[in-house]
Design a protein around this motif. Structure first.
Motif, PDB file in Angstrom:
ATOM      1  N   GLU A  20       0.706  -1.482  -0.263  1.00  0.00           N
ATOM      2  CA  GLU A  20      -0.049   0.013   0.146  1.00  0.00           C
ATOM      3  C   GLU A  20       0.900   1.171  -0.041  1.00  0.00           C
ATOM      4  O   GLU A  20       0.695   2.324  -0.702  1.00  0.00           O
ATOM      5  CB  GLU A  20      -0.946  -0.188   1.347  1.00  0.00           C
ATOM      6  N   LEU A  21       2.002   1.027   0.795  1.00  0.00           N
ATOM      7  CA  LEU A  21       2.826   2.374   0.777  1.00  0.00           C
ATOM      8  C   LEU A  21       3.350   2.827  -0.542  1.00  0.00           C
ATOM      9  O   LEU A  21       3.576   3.754  -0.938  1.00  0.00           O
ATOM     10  CB  LEU A  21       3.915   2.324   2.151  1.00  0.00           C
ATOM     11  N   ALA A  22       3.922   1.416  -1.121  1.00  0.00           N
ATOM     12  CA  ALA A  22       4.620   1.921  -2.362  1.00  0.00           C
ATOM     13  C   ALA A  22       3.538   2.410  -3.337  1.00  0.00           C
ATOM     14  O   ALA A  22       3.903   3.313  -4.083  1.00  0.00           O
ATOM     15  CB  ALA A  22       5.287   0.504  -2.672  1.00  0.00           C
ATOM     16  N   MET A  23       2.387   1.825  -3.316  1.00  0.00           N
ATOM     17  CA  MET A  23       1.494   2.471  -4.162  1.00  0.00           C
ATOM     18  C   MET A  23       1.353   3.655  -4.002  1.00  0.00           C
ATOM     19  O   MET A  23       1.354   4.648  -5.162  1.00  0.00           O
ATOM     20  CB  MET A  23       0.170   1.633  -4.065  1.00  0.00           C
ATOM     21  N   LEU A  24       1.002   4.380  -2.827  1.00  0.00           N
ATOM     22  CA  LEU A  24       0.769   5.523  -2.757  1.00  0.00           C
ATOM     23  C   LEU A  24       2.024   6.477  -2.996  1.00  0.00           C
ATOM     24  O   LEU A  24       1.975   7.530  -3.544  1.00  0.00           O
ATOM     25  CB  LEU A  24       0.652   5.880  -1.063  1.00  0.00           C
ATOM     26  N   LEU A  25       3.161   6.003  -2.685  1.00  0.00           N
ATOM     27  CA  LEU A  25       4.339   6.781  -2.977  1.00  0.00           C
ATOM     28  C   LEU A  25       4.839   6.809  -4.689  1.00  0.00           C
ATOM     29  O   LEU A  25       5.530   7.388  -4.992  1.00  0.00           O
ATOM     30  CB  LEU A  25       5.639   6.204  -2.160  1.00  0.00           C
ATOM     31  N   GLY A  26       3.980   5.741  -5.197  1.00  0.00           N
ATOM     32  CA  GLY A  26       4.428   5.791  -6.589  1.00  0.00           C
ATOM     33  C   GLY A  26       5.740   5.015  -7.144  1.00  0.00           C
ATOM     34  O   GLY A  26       6.396   5.285  -8.349  1.00  0.00           O
ATOM     35  N   VAL A  27       6.228   4.144  -6.199  1.00  0.00           N
ATOM     36  CA  VAL A  27       7.251   3.395  -6.565  1.00  0.00           C
ATOM     37  C   VAL A  27       6.882   1.839  -6.521  1.00  0.00           C
ATOM     38  O   VAL A  27       5.778   1.548  -5.895  1.00  0.00           O
ATOM     39  CB  VAL A  27       8.396   3.649  -5.434  1.00  0.00           C
ATOM     40  N   THR A  28       7.947   0.774  -6.825  1.00  0.00           N
ATOM     41  CA  THR A  28       7.770  -0.329  -6.847  1.00  0.00           C
ATOM     42  C   THR A  28       7.824  -0.766  -5.297  1.00  0.00           C
ATOM     43  O   THR A  28       8.525  -0.096  -4.601  1.00  0.00           O
ATOM     44  CB  THR A  28       8.496  -0.933  -7.619  1.00  0.00           C
ATOM     45  N   ARG A  29       7.042  -2.192  -5.121  1.00  0.00           N
ATOM     46  CA  ARG A  29       7.501  -2.560  -3.692  1.00  0.00           C
ATOM     47  C   ARG A  29       8.822  -2.855  -3.382  1.00  0.00           C
ATOM     48  O   ARG A  29       9.424  -2.666  -2.431  1.00  0.00           O
ATOM     49  CB  ARG A  29       6.491  -3.730  -3.643  1.00  0.00           C
ATOM     50  N   SER A  30       9.556  -3.458  -4.428  1.00  0.00           N
ATOM     51  CA  SER A  30      10.844  -3.897  -3.987  1.00  0.00           C
ATOM     52  C   SER A  30      11.747  -2.588  -4.022  1.00  0.00           C
ATOM     53  O   SER A  30      12.647  -2.702  -3.259  1.00  0.00           O
ATOM     54  CB  SER A  30      11.582  -4.524  -5.363  1.00  0.00           C
ATOM     55  N   LYS A  31      11.409  -1.311  -4.760  1.00  0.00           N
ATOM     56  CA  LYS A  31      12.189  -0.182  -4.380  1.00  0.00           C
ATOM     57  C   LYS A  31      12.076   0.273  -3.022  1.00  0.00           C
ATOM     58  O   LYS A  31      12.920   0.593  -2.408  1.00  0.00           O
ATOM     59  CB  LYS A  31      11.720   0.788  -5.367  1.00  0.00           C
ATOM     60  N   LEU A  32      10.684   0.085  -2.580  1.00  0.00           N
ATOM     61  CA  LEU A  32      10.571   0.649  -1.150  1.00  0.00           C
ATOM     62  C   LEU A  32      11.144  -0.458  -0.121  1.00  0.00           C
ATOM     63  O   LEU A  32      11.686   0.262   0.744  1.00  0.00           O
ATOM     64  CB  LEU A  32       9.135   0.556  -0.831  1.00  0.00           C
ATOM     65  N   ALA A  33      10.968  -1.380  -0.476  1.00  0.00           N
ATOM     66  CA  ALA A  33      11.760  -2.663   0.521  1.00  0.00           C
ATOM     67  C   ALA A  33      13.189  -2.307   0.517  1.00  0.00           C
ATOM     68  O   ALA A  33      13.930  -2.444   1.550  1.00  0.00           O
ATOM     69  CB  ALA A  33      11.502  -4.019  -0.078  1.00  0.00           C
ATOM     70  N   LYS A  34      13.836  -2.111  -0.627  1.00  0.00           N
ATOM     71  CA  LYS A  34      15.235  -1.420  -0.647  1.00  0.00           C
ATOM     72  C   LYS A  34      15.687  -0.544   0.185  1.00  0.00           C
ATOM     73  O   LYS A  34      16.667  -0.245   0.922  1.00  0.00           O
ATOM     74  CB  LYS A  34      15.854  -1.548  -2.072  1.00  0.00           C
ATOM     75  N   TYR A  35      14.882   0.505   0.065  1.00  0.00           N
ATOM     76  CA  TYR A  35      14.917   1.898   0.745  1.00  0.00           C
ATOM     77  C   TYR A  35      14.668   1.531   2.237  1.00  0.00           C
ATOM     78  O   TYR A  35      15.585   2.267   2.999  1.00  0.00           O
ATOM     79  CB  TYR A  35      13.696   2.905   0.225  1.00  0.00           C
TER      80      TYR A  35
END
Length: 188
Positions: A20-35
């Protein structure tokens, strides 16, 4: 790594899943996980939105606790409580009937067992055919007792107690709701 631990708690603060957070931020889930793990960075627009979300949550947290609790408490109407009470009554009646049914079946089978003991010891009927019939009836009686065992009865009695407690809680909630409604009517 200390930075990664703080970033990993972002979702705990915000309350969204990673997806959900990745969707809101407009990034992929994997990109958010790496962050979150400290192995990557987010685009500037995503960082700005994340900062805005965190600031908003911080402001909410700084408000009085009682105000926040009021937001989290569900509001229930009298109609909803009446439906819950009706459902509780229905479930309680079902479990009451089941308890009575199990108790009756147990009582009947205990009577049958006593009679079977008498029949097995009866001197007039010692034929093999008669004894085979008695064994078959005994096995059926014992199976029926297993099905309507003490643990099944106990489980139903626990459900019965649970529904009784729920009934009291619902009655209390309805009483509080009607008092609140009366108080609002007096203030208006």
């Amino acid at each position: 790594m200390k930075e990664a631990k703080n970033k990993n708690s972002i979702r705990d603060i915000i309350g969204f899943t990673q997806k959900e957070l990745a969707m809101l931020l407009g990034v992929t889930r994997s990109k958010l996980a790496k962050y979150e793990l400290g192995f990557g960075d987010l685009p500037d627009p995503a960082k700005l939105l994340l900062a805005e979300l965190l600031n908003h949550m911080n402001e909410l947290e700084n408000k009085s606790k009682s105000g926040l609790e009021e937001v989290l408490l569900p509001t229930v109407t009298e109609e909803q409580l009446d439906r819950l009470i009706l459902e509780n009554t229905y479930q309680l009646n079902l479990v009451n009937r089941k308890v009575k049914s199990i108790q009756k079946k147990q009582s009947d089978k205990f009577k049958a067992q006593k009679l079977l003991v008498y029949l097995k010891n009866r001197p007039q009927e010692k034929s093999q055919e008669h004894q085979d019939k008695l064994r078959l009836i005994t096995n059926n009686t014992n199976k029926a007792l297993e099905i309507n065992s003490h643990s099944a009865l106990y489980e139903c009695q626990l459900k019965q107690q649970m529904f009784e407690l729920e009934k009291r809680l619902l009655a209390s909630a309805k009483k509080k709701l009607s008092k609140t409604t009366e108080n609002k009517g007096e203030t208006a």
